[in-house]
Design an enzyme around this catalytic site. Structure first.
Site, PDB file in Angstrom:
ATOM      1  N   LYS A  13      -7.267  -8.916   6.939  1.00 10.83           N
ATOM      2  CA  LYS A  13      -6.272  -9.171   5.883  1.00 10.83           C
ATOM      3  C   LYS A  13      -5.025  -8.357   6.195  1.00 10.83           C
ATOM      4  CE  LYS A  13      -6.846  -4.933   3.824  1.00 10.83           C
ATOM      5  NZ  LYS A  13      -5.885  -3.849   3.932  1.00 10.83           N
ATOM      6  N   PRO A 107      -9.399  -3.393  14.940  1.00 16.05           N
ATOM      7  CA  PRO A 107      -9.390  -1.933  15.077  1.00 16.05           C
ATOM      8  C   PRO A 107      -9.830  -1.252  13.791  1.00 16.05           C
ATOM      9  CG  PRO A 107      -7.141  -2.802  14.953  1.00 16.05           C
ATOM     10  CD  PRO A 107      -8.047  -3.985  15.038  1.00 16.05           C
ATOM     11  N   GLY A 109     -10.074   1.599  10.873  1.00 13.52           N
ATOM     12  CA  GLY A 109      -9.052   2.446  10.244  1.00 13.52           C
ATOM     13  C   GLY A 109      -7.673   1.887  10.494  1.00 13.52           C
ATOM     14  N   GLY A 111      -6.228  -0.635   8.513  1.00 12.34           N
ATOM     15  CA  GLY A 111      -5.608  -1.269   7.347  1.00 12.34           C
ATOM     16  C   GLY A 111      -5.761  -2.777   7.367  1.00 12.34           C
ATOM     17  N   LEU A 112      -6.618  -3.270   8.295  1.00 15.35           N
ATOM     18  CA  LEU A 112      -6.859  -4.720   8.388  1.00 15.35           C
ATOM     19  C   LEU A 112      -8.115  -5.117   7.628  1.00 15.35           C
ATOM     20  CD1 LEU A 112      -6.065  -5.208  12.198  1.00 15.35           C
ATOM     21  CD2 LEU A 112      -4.578  -5.748  10.265  1.00 15.35           C
ATOM     22  N   GLY A 114     -11.297  -4.478   8.267  1.00 18.18           N
ATOM     23  CA  GLY A 114     -12.381  -4.970   9.123  1.00 18.18           C
ATOM     24  C   GLY A 114     -13.777  -4.686   8.585  1.00 18.18           C
ATOM     25  N   GLY A 115     -14.029  -3.441   8.206  1.00 18.27           N
ATOM     26  CA  GLY A 115     -15.360  -3.084   7.705  1.00 18.27           C
ATOM     27  C   GLY A 115     -15.687  -3.851   6.428  1.00 18.27           C
ATOM     28  N   SER A 116     -14.696  -3.979   5.551  1.00 19.77           N
ATOM     29  CA  SER A 116     -14.893  -4.709   4.293  1.00 19.77           C
ATOM     30  C   SER A 116     -15.153  -6.187   4.566  1.00 19.77           C
ATOM     31  CB  SER A 116     -13.640  -4.601   3.418  1.00 19.77           C
ATOM     32  OG  SER A 116     -13.324  -3.261   3.189  1.00 19.77           O
ATOM     33  N   SER A 117     -14.428  -6.726   5.532  1.00 18.98           N
ATOM     34  CA  SER A 117     -14.600  -8.137   5.857  1.00 18.98           C
ATOM     35  C   SER A 117     -15.967  -8.382   6.490  1.00 18.98           C
ATOM     36  CB  SER A 117     -13.470  -8.580   6.808  1.00 18.98           C
ATOM     37  OG  SER A 117     -13.502  -9.969   7.001  1.00 18.98           O
ATOM     38  N   ASP A 149     -11.849  -3.457  -1.048  1.00 21.64           N
ATOM     39  CA  ASP A 149     -11.332  -4.668  -0.404  1.00 21.64           C
ATOM     40  C   ASP A 149     -12.366  -5.792  -0.312  1.00 21.64           C
ATOM     41  OD1 ASP A 149      -8.775  -3.828   0.112  1.00 21.64           O
ATOM     42  OD2 ASP A 149      -9.159  -3.226   2.177  1.00 21.64           O
TER      43      ASP A 149
HETATM   44  C1  LIG Z   1      -5.719   0.547   0.965  1.00 29.73           C
HETATM   45  C2  LIG Z   1      -6.450  -0.760   0.970  1.00 29.73           C
HETATM   46  C3  LIG Z   1      -5.499  -1.890   0.524  1.00 29.73           C
HETATM   47  O1  LIG Z   1      -6.033  -3.152   0.699  1.00 29.73           O
HETATM   48  O2  LIG Z   1      -6.926  -1.179   2.235  1.00 29.73           O
HETATM   49  P1  LIG Z   1      -7.239  -0.474   3.668  1.00 29.73           P
HETATM   50  O3  LIG Z   1      -6.022   0.121   4.204  1.00 29.73           O
HETATM   51  O4  LIG Z   1      -8.319   0.538   3.465  1.00 29.73           O
HETATM   52  O5  LIG Z   1      -7.723  -1.614   4.536  1.00 29.73           O
HETATM   53  C4  LIG Z   1      -7.653  -0.729  -0.011  1.00 29.73           C
HETATM   54  O6  LIG Z   1      -7.225  -0.505  -1.320  1.00 29.73           O
HETATM   55  C5  LIG Z   1      -8.702   0.276   0.342  1.00 29.73           C
HETATM   56  O7  LIG Z   1      -9.906  -0.380   0.205  1.00 29.73           O
HETATM   57  P2  LIG Z   1     -11.241   0.146   0.957  1.00 29.73           P
HETATM   58  O8  LIG Z   1     -10.939   0.467   2.383  1.00 29.73           O
HETATM   59  O9  LIG Z   1     -12.317  -0.847   0.672  1.00 29.73           O
HETATM   60  O10 LIG Z   1     -11.407   1.501   0.209  1.00 29.73           O
HETATM   61  P3  LIG Z   1     -12.700   2.226  -0.340  1.00 29.73           P
HETATM   62  O11 LIG Z   1     -13.698   2.334   0.760  1.00 29.73           O
HETATM   63  O12 LIG Z   1     -13.105   1.613  -1.627  1.00 29.73           O
HETATM   64  O13 LIG Z   1     -12.082   3.673  -0.651  1.00 29.73           O
HETATM   65  C6  LIG Z   1     -11.804   4.655   0.323  1.00 29.73           C
HETATM   66  C7  LIG Z   1     -11.129   5.825  -0.377  1.00 29.73           C
HETATM   67  O14 LIG Z   1      -9.761   5.481  -0.683  1.00 29.73           O
HETATM   68  C8  LIG Z   1      -9.374   5.898  -1.967  1.00 29.73           C
HETATM   69  N1  LIG Z   1      -8.958   4.732  -2.766  1.00 29.73           N
HETATM   70  C9  LIG Z   1      -9.277   3.475  -2.354  1.00 29.73           C
HETATM   71  C10 LIG Z   1      -8.829   2.372  -3.062  1.00 29.73           C
HETATM   72  C11 LIG Z   1      -8.061   2.600  -4.219  1.00 29.73           C
HETATM   73  N2  LIG Z   1      -7.608   1.585  -4.950  1.00 29.73           N
HETATM   74  N3  LIG Z   1      -7.762   3.857  -4.621  1.00 29.73           N
HETATM   75  C12 LIG Z   1      -8.195   4.925  -3.903  1.00 29.73           C
HETATM   76  O15 LIG Z   1      -7.900   6.059  -4.272  1.00 29.73           O
HETATM   77  C13 LIG Z   1     -10.566   6.627  -2.551  1.00 29.73           C
HETATM   78  O16 LIG Z   1     -10.373   7.987  -2.267  1.00 29.73           O
HETATM   79  C14 LIG Z   1     -11.743   6.149  -1.729  1.00 29.73           C
HETATM   80  O17 LIG Z   1     -12.699   7.140  -1.601  1.00 29.73           O
HETATM   81  N1  LIG Z   2     -18.810  -2.669  10.251  1.00 33.21           N
HETATM   82  C1  LIG Z   2     -17.831  -1.752  10.198  1.00 33.21           C
HETATM   83  N2  LIG Z   2     -16.681  -1.975  10.819  1.00 33.21           N
HETATM   84  C2  LIG Z   2     -15.668  -1.075  10.748  1.00 33.21           C
HETATM   85  N3  LIG Z   2     -15.728   0.082  10.111  1.00 33.21           N
HETATM   86  C3  LIG Z   2     -16.860   0.374   9.469  1.00 33.21           C
HETATM   87  C4  LIG Z   2     -17.948  -0.531   9.482  1.00 33.21           C
HETATM   88  N4  LIG Z   2     -18.910   0.021   8.753  1.00 33.21           N
HETATM   89  C5  LIG Z   2     -18.456   1.198   8.309  1.00 33.21           C
HETATM   90  N5  LIG Z   2     -17.215   1.423   8.728  1.00 33.21           N
HETATM   91  C6  LIG Z   2     -16.390   2.628   8.412  1.00 33.21           C
HETATM   92  O1  LIG Z   2     -15.268   2.212   7.609  1.00 33.21           O
HETATM   93  C7  LIG Z   2     -14.071   2.839   8.041  1.00 33.21           C
HETATM   94  C8  LIG Z   2     -12.868   1.948   7.699  1.00 33.21           C
HETATM   95  O2  LIG Z   2     -12.876   0.877   8.559  1.00 33.21           O
HETATM   96  P1  LIG Z   2     -11.991  -0.443   8.444  1.00 33.21           P
HETATM   97  O3  LIG Z   2     -12.458  -1.283   7.327  1.00 33.21           O
HETATM   98  O4  LIG Z   2     -12.008  -1.089   9.782  1.00 33.21           O
HETATM   99  O5  LIG Z   2     -10.548   0.120   8.191  1.00 33.21           O
HETATM  100  P2  LIG Z   2      -9.534  -0.058   7.004  1.00 33.21           P
HETATM  101  O6  LIG Z   2     -10.238   0.347   5.725  1.00 33.21           O
HETATM  102  O7  LIG Z   2      -8.408   0.860   7.367  1.00 33.21           O
HETATM  103  O8  LIG Z   2      -9.101  -1.473   6.986  1.00 33.21           O
HETATM  104  C9  LIG Z   2     -14.282   3.063   9.535  1.00 33.21           C
HETATM  105  O9  LIG Z   2     -13.540   4.148  10.027  1.00 33.21           O
HETATM  106  C10 LIG Z   2     -15.783   3.305   9.636  1.00 33.21           C
HETATM  107  O10 LIG Z   2     -16.077   4.671   9.537  1.00 33.21           O
END
Ligand SMILES: C[C@@](CO)(OP(=O)(O)O)[C@H](O)COP(=O)(O)OP(=O)(O)OC[C@H]1O[C@@H](n2ccc(N)nc2=O)[C@H](O)[C@@H]1O
Ligand SMILES: Nc1ncnc2c1ncn2[C@@H]1O[C@H](COP(=O)(O)OP(=O)(O)O)[C@@H](O)[C@H]1O
Length: 294
Positions: A13, A107, A109, A111-112, A114-117, A149
């Site tokens: 995403k 990749p 970490g 911001g795409l 990936g782990g959530s998807s 996510d």
């Molecule tokens: C910032 C966003 C934007 O889409 O994406 P990513 O950059 O991670 O992909 C998301 O809100 C990330 O979602 P996700 O990666 O699933 O985060 P989570 O595992 O739920 O949370 C990781 C940590 O980020 C903080 N967190 C996350 C989401 C949120 N709305 N508020 C927060 O404060 C919390 O400290 C939490 O412990």
């Molecule tokens: N299947 C998976 N793929 C990627 N990361 C994972 C997975 N399972 C657990 N993780 C953990 O989730 C963290 C966030 O990964 P990712 O979702 O790829 O990044 P972001 O939240 O920045 O989009 C990783 O650094 C890793 O420690």
């Protein structure tokens, strides 16, 4: 009943913009964002096991099997199906297991998402293979326990999101091409959200403020200012990509992207990306490729 599902995509995403509008009592941040699905993905393979074990059949460096979101998603689903079956059937339900292979392209970490998807694809595929019968809404509630996510990927459509990302409204977005650059750093999400310098009071907008083709879909990313201060590599990539248009960070970084209306424009930008960075071209998708499973 099928025993395997191979080549299941887990798409990335992009957050076309991301505003932090407040903070909940539990520390999680209230956001407003537009989530855009793109055709850059991990690939997952599933095989049903007759015992109840969940096994990851491929190694992901830095992610132990037990903490992999894919394995955690499968376990959570097993428990939910078991609970549902005992209510419905009231009798001996025998949980199934799975071997799960992951081809990681996105990749970590980045911001795409990936782990959530990966987790969302696992919930959709195993709910299908195990004939769990959970609805999209039930899977989204399970997904939220794994990450903010995850519900979006189960929702299956581009969306305007609020809350911590779980309150979703479908949104039609322009059919764009994107160039995505990984600036060579990994940014853990919590580092950005816990910064004292983060702006947490952006004025909320209404979804009706958006319309296809306007620049409003591409507002700012409040997490970007914190990220570029701590990670100059991100600032450098935004500056370089900014030569081609409106470049910004996705989510909590580290990846940055720029949108193009024509594929050849994206190709031209991709070709000239400096060799120290990994970069990809991706196309906007309207729907999650596995949406039909639900
Ligand atoms: C910032 C966003 C934007 O889409 O994406 P990513 O950059 O991670 O992909 C998301 O809100 C990330 O979602 P996700 O990666 O699933 O985060 P989570 O595992 O739920 O949370 C990781 C940590 O980020 C903080 N967190 C996350 C989401 C949120 N709305 N508020 C927060 O404060 C919390 O400290 C939490 O412990
Ligand atoms: N299947 C998976 N793929 C990627 N990361 C994972 C997975 N399972 C657990 N993780 C953990 O989730 C963290 C966030 O990964 P990712 O979702 O790829 O990044 P972001 O939240 O920045 O989009 C990783 O650094 C890793 O420690």
């Amino acid at each position: 009943m099928p025993r395997t599902l191979n080549n299941c995509p887990a798409p990335a995403k992009l957050n076309l913009f991301l505003h932090v509008t407040g903070r909940r009592a539990d520390g999680y941040h209230l956001l407003q964002t537009v989530f855009q699905l793109v055709d850059f993905n991990d690939l997952l393979h599933f095989e049903v096991r007759d015992d109840d074990l969940i096994r990851r059949s491929t190694d992901i460096p830095g992610v132990p099997e037990q903490s992999d979101l894919v394995v955690r998603a499968a376990r959570l689903l097993q428990t939910a199906i078991r609970a549902k079956s005992s209510v419905v059937a009231g009798s001996a339900y025998k949980p199934l297991g799975a071997n799960i292979g992951i081809e990681k392209n996105l990749p970590m970490g980045g911001g795409l998402g990936g782990g959530s998807s990966d987790a969302a694809t696992t919930l959709m595929a195993l709910n299908h293979l195990w004939q769990g019968g959970l609805s999209r809404e039930e899977l989204m509630a399970l997904g939220l326990q794994l990450g903010a996510d995850v519900p979006f990927f189960l929702f299956g459509r581009n969306a305007f999101a609020e809350g911590i990302g779980e309150s979703l409204q479908k949104l039609d977005t322009p059919r764009l091409w994107f160039v995505i650059i990984q600036p060579g750093v990994t940014i853990p999400t919590e580092i950005i959200f816990s910064s004292s310098e983060l702006t947490r009071s952006t004025k909320p907008v209404k979804m009706t403020d958006f319309s296809i083709g306007t620049k409003k879909l591409f507002g700012k990313n409040d997490l970007e200012a914190v990220a570029v201060k701590q990670f100059p590599e991100v600032a450098e990539a935004i500056k370089w990509l900014g030569n081609y248009g409106d470049a910004r960070m996705t989510g909590s970084g580290a990846c940055v992207f720029c949108a193009f209306t024509e594929e050849h424009q994206a190709d031209a930008a991709l070709k000239s990306v400096p060799s120290q960075w990994k970069a990809w071209k991706a196309k906007a998708m309207q729907e999650h490729p596995l949406a039909g499973l639900l």
